[in-house]
Scaffold this motif. Structure first.
Motif, PDB file in Angstrom:
ATOM      1  N   GLN A  48       0.833  -1.204   0.000  1.00 31.72           N
ATOM      2  CA  GLN A  48       0.000   0.000   0.000  1.00 31.72           C
ATOM      3  C   GLN A  48       0.873   1.262   0.000  1.00 31.72           C
ATOM      4  O   GLN A  48       1.945   1.289   0.587  1.00 31.72           O
ATOM      5  CB  GLN A  48      -0.923   0.027   1.225  1.00 31.72           C
ATOM      6  CG  GLN A  48      -1.943  -1.074   1.244  1.00 31.72           C
ATOM      7  CD  GLN A  48      -2.980  -0.924   0.150  1.00 31.72           C
ATOM      8  OE1 GLN A  48      -3.393   0.167  -0.197  1.00 31.72           O
ATOM      9  NE2 GLN A  48      -3.395  -2.042  -0.420  1.00 31.72           N
ATOM     10  N   ASP A  49       0.381   2.320  -0.654  1.00 30.42           N
ATOM     11  CA  ASP A  49       1.066   3.612  -0.664  1.00 30.42           C
ATOM     12  C   ASP A  49       0.625   4.393   0.575  1.00 30.42           C
ATOM     13  O   ASP A  49      -0.551   4.769   0.678  1.00 30.42           O
ATOM     14  CB  ASP A  49       0.701   4.377  -1.935  1.00 30.42           C
ATOM     15  CG  ASP A  49       1.287   5.774  -1.974  1.00 30.42           C
ATOM     16  OD1 ASP A  49       2.353   5.992  -1.365  1.00 30.42           O
ATOM     17  OD2 ASP A  49       0.676   6.657  -2.618  1.00 30.42           O
ATOM     18  N   PRO A  50       1.549   4.637   1.519  1.00 30.30           N
ATOM     19  CA  PRO A  50       1.175   5.326   2.757  1.00 30.30           C
ATOM     20  C   PRO A  50       0.490   6.679   2.547  1.00 30.30           C
ATOM     21  O   PRO A  50      -0.469   7.003   3.239  1.00 30.30           O
ATOM     22  CB  PRO A  50       2.509   5.497   3.491  1.00 30.30           C
ATOM     23  CG  PRO A  50       3.356   4.388   2.986  1.00 30.30           C
ATOM     24  CD  PRO A  50       2.957   4.214   1.536  1.00 30.30           C
ATOM     25  N   ALA A  51       0.955   7.459   1.584  1.00 27.08           N
ATOM     26  CA  ALA A  51       0.355   8.781   1.351  1.00 27.08           C
ATOM     27  C   ALA A  51      -1.104   8.650   0.924  1.00 27.08           C
ATOM     28  O   ALA A  51      -1.973   9.384   1.407  1.00 27.08           O
ATOM     29  CB  ALA A  51       1.159   9.543   0.305  1.00 27.08           C
ATOM     30  N   GLN A  52      -1.370   7.720   0.039  1.00 29.08           N
ATOM     31  CA  GLN A  52      -2.728   7.518  -0.449  1.00 29.08           C
ATOM     32  C   GLN A  52      -3.631   6.981   0.664  1.00 29.08           C
ATOM     33  O   GLN A  52      -4.764   7.439   0.831  1.00 29.08           O
ATOM     34  CB  GLN A  52      -2.713   6.558  -1.630  1.00 29.08           C
ATOM     35  CG  GLN A  52      -4.038   6.438  -2.333  1.00 29.08           C
ATOM     36  CD  GLN A  52      -3.944   5.576  -3.584  1.00 29.08           C
ATOM     37  OE1 GLN A  52      -2.874   5.109  -3.943  1.00 29.08           O
ATOM     38  NE2 GLN A  52      -5.056   5.357  -4.232  1.00 29.08           N
ATOM     39  N   VAL A  53      -3.131   6.027   1.430  1.00 26.05           N
ATOM     40  CA  VAL A  53      -3.912   5.450   2.522  1.00 26.05           C
ATOM     41  C   VAL A  53      -4.208   6.520   3.581  1.00 26.05           C
ATOM     42  O   VAL A  53      -5.319   6.595   4.101  1.00 26.05           O
ATOM     43  CB  VAL A  53      -3.184   4.235   3.147  1.00 26.05           C
ATOM     44  CG1 VAL A  53      -3.898   3.751   4.401  1.00 26.05           C
ATOM     45  CG2 VAL A  53      -3.068   3.107   2.134  1.00 26.05           C
ATOM     46  N   MET A  54      -3.227   7.357   3.883  1.00 25.50           N
ATOM     47  CA  MET A  54      -3.422   8.382   4.917  1.00 25.50           C
ATOM     48  C   MET A  54      -4.459   9.426   4.506  1.00 25.50           C
ATOM     49  O   MET A  54      -5.121  10.000   5.370  1.00 25.50           O
ATOM     50  CB  MET A  54      -2.098   9.055   5.280  1.00 25.50           C
ATOM     51  CG  MET A  54      -1.214   8.189   6.165  1.00 25.50           C
ATOM     52  SD  MET A  54      -2.026   7.551   7.666  1.00 25.50           S
ATOM     53  CE  MET A  54      -2.311   9.051   8.587  1.00 25.50           C
ATOM     54  N   ASN A  55      -4.639   9.667   3.222  1.00 23.79           N
ATOM     55  CA  ASN A  55      -5.721  10.547   2.789  1.00 23.79           C
ATOM     56  C   ASN A  55      -7.063   9.948   3.181  1.00 23.79           C
ATOM     57  O   ASN A  55      -7.956  10.653   3.654  1.00 23.79           O
ATOM     58  CB  ASN A  55      -5.657  10.781   1.275  1.00 23.79           C
ATOM     59  CG  ASN A  55      -4.571  11.749   0.883  1.00 23.79           C
ATOM     60  OD1 ASN A  55      -4.187  12.610   1.661  1.00 23.79           O
ATOM     61  ND2 ASN A  55      -4.060  11.595  -0.324  1.00 23.79           N
ATOM     62  N   GLY A  56      -7.201   8.635   3.024  1.00 26.06           N
ATOM     63  CA  GLY A  56      -8.419   7.940   3.444  1.00 26.06           C
ATOM     64  C   GLY A  56      -8.591   7.949   4.950  1.00 26.06           C
ATOM     65  O   GLY A  56      -9.695   8.126   5.459  1.00 26.06           O
ATOM     66  N   VAL A  57      -7.475   7.783   5.672  1.00 26.95           N
ATOM     67  CA  VAL A  57      -7.516   7.814   7.141  1.00 26.95           C
ATOM     68  C   VAL A  57      -7.975   9.196   7.618  1.00 26.95           C
ATOM     69  O   VAL A  57      -8.825   9.307   8.503  1.00 26.95           O
ATOM     70  CB  VAL A  57      -6.137   7.456   7.748  1.00 26.95           C
ATOM     71  CG1 VAL A  57      -6.105   7.740   9.243  1.00 26.95           C
ATOM     72  CG2 VAL A  57      -5.800   5.998   7.481  1.00 26.95           C
ATOM     73  N   LEU A  58      -7.425  10.239   7.019  1.00 31.74           N
ATOM     74  CA  LEU A  58      -7.799  11.605   7.415  1.00 31.74           C
ATOM     75  C   LEU A  58      -9.287  11.848   7.191  1.00 31.74           C
ATOM     76  O   LEU A  58      -9.975  12.387   8.063  1.00 31.74           O
ATOM     77  CB  LEU A  58      -6.959  12.628   6.655  1.00 31.74           C
ATOM     78  CG  LEU A  58      -7.233  14.094   6.982  1.00 31.74           C
ATOM     79  CD1 LEU A  58      -7.002  14.377   8.464  1.00 31.74           C
ATOM     80  CD2 LEU A  58      -6.370  15.002   6.134  1.00 31.74           C
TER      81      LEU A  58
END
Length: 72
Positions: A48-58
């Motif tokens: 998984q791409d952390p930056a992309q996943v963190m957008n979903g987390v936010l």
């Protein structure tokens, strides 16, 4: 892969809501929110791409607790 993020949250209950929202996000293997240290530790699923996943987390955390901040 694990990453630590600085957060801004007002209470322990809000931190709990953020943690639950983060754990339900696609691409997150585990998440821990510590109200006392104002930090979130996120472990990402393999590939998984952390930056992309963190957008979903936010987005998920803002839905659960609108006043929260995650400093990406």
């Amino acid at each position: 892969m694990k990453k630590t993020y600085k957060i801004e949250i007002d209470c322990a209950n809000c931190a709990n809501l953020m943690e639950k929202a983060a754990r339900k996000t696609d691409g997150v293997a585990s998440a821990t929110v510590n109200f006392m240290t104002q930090k979130m530790i996120v472990e990402f699923e393999e590939g998984q791409d952390p930056a992309q996943v963190m957008n979903g987390v936010l987005k998920a955390c803002k839905k659960a607790e609108p006043d929260c901040e995650i400093f990406l």
